[in-house]
Design a protein around this motif. Sequence first.
Motif, short mmCIF file in Angstrom:
data_model
loop_
_atom_site.label_atom_id
_atom_site.label_comp_id
_atom_site.label_asym_id
_atom_site.label_seq_id
_atom_site.Cartn_x
_atom_site.Cartn_y
_atom_site.Cartn_z
N CYS A 36 0.84 -1.19 0.00
CA CYS A 36 0.00 0.00 0.00
C CYS A 36 0.89 1.25 0.00
O CYS A 36 1.73 1.42 0.87
CB CYS A 36 -0.92 0.00 1.22
SG CYS A 36 -2.00 1.44 1.26
N CYS A 44 1.58 4.41 3.52
CA CYS A 44 1.08 3.41 4.48
C CYS A 44 2.07 2.27 4.66
O CYS A 44 2.45 1.94 5.77
CB CYS A 44 -0.29 2.91 4.01
SG CYS A 44 -0.90 1.48 4.91
N HIS A 64 -8.01 -4.48 2.70
CA HIS A 64 -7.24 -3.36 3.25
C HIS A 64 -7.96 -2.04 2.98
O HIS A 64 -8.06 -1.18 3.86
CB HIS A 64 -5.84 -3.33 2.65
CG HIS A 64 -4.95 -2.26 3.20
ND1 HIS A 64 -4.51 -2.24 4.50
CD2 HIS A 64 -4.46 -1.13 2.62
CE1 HIS A 64 -3.76 -1.16 4.70
NE2 HIS A 64 -3.73 -0.46 3.57
N THR A 68 -9.37 0.92 5.59
CA THR A 68 -8.52 2.12 5.64
C THR A 68 -8.89 3.19 4.61
O THR A 68 -8.38 4.31 4.68
CB THR A 68 -7.04 1.74 5.35
OG1 THR A 68 -6.98 1.14 4.05
CG2 THR A 68 -6.51 0.76 6.39
N HIS A 70 -7.71 3.12 1.75
CA HIS A 70 -6.51 3.23 0.91
C HIS A 70 -6.74 2.48 -0.40
O HIS A 70 -7.17 1.33 -0.39
CB HIS A 70 -5.29 2.62 1.62
CG HIS A 70 -4.87 3.39 2.84
ND1 HIS A 70 -3.99 2.89 3.77
CD2 HIS A 70 -5.22 4.64 3.26
CE1 HIS A 70 -3.80 3.80 4.73
NE2 HIS A 70 -4.55 4.86 4.44
ZN ZN Z 1 -2.72 1.34 3.40
#
Ligand code: ZN
Length: 86
Positions: A36, A44, A64, A68, A70
């Motif tokens: 990430c 991250c 993920h 998050t 992300h």
């Molecule tokens: Zn991340």
Amino acid sequence: MRQRQGYVPQTRRVLRFVEGKAVKDAAGEDTWRAVCVSGDDNECGVDSGEMGGEGAVVKWMTVHAATTSHTRFKRSFSDYAILELK
Ligand SMILES: [Zn+2]
């Protein structure tokens, strides 16, 4: 510069140009991985580790992202190859 003990001066070697071809090694495992890289100043950095399939990595990325938000990843793929010299 001081010479190391047992130092052997390089003799002149002739390097022959040899052509090579890399052929996929079917006995080796293909692996995928994602890291990430979301975040502006500090990425991250969470790493999926090597996984045995692209689908598994996409699933990991989805999980993920769900926790998050992300969504930017650096992906990599690796396989094994045998070099055949001509
Ligand atoms: Zn991340």
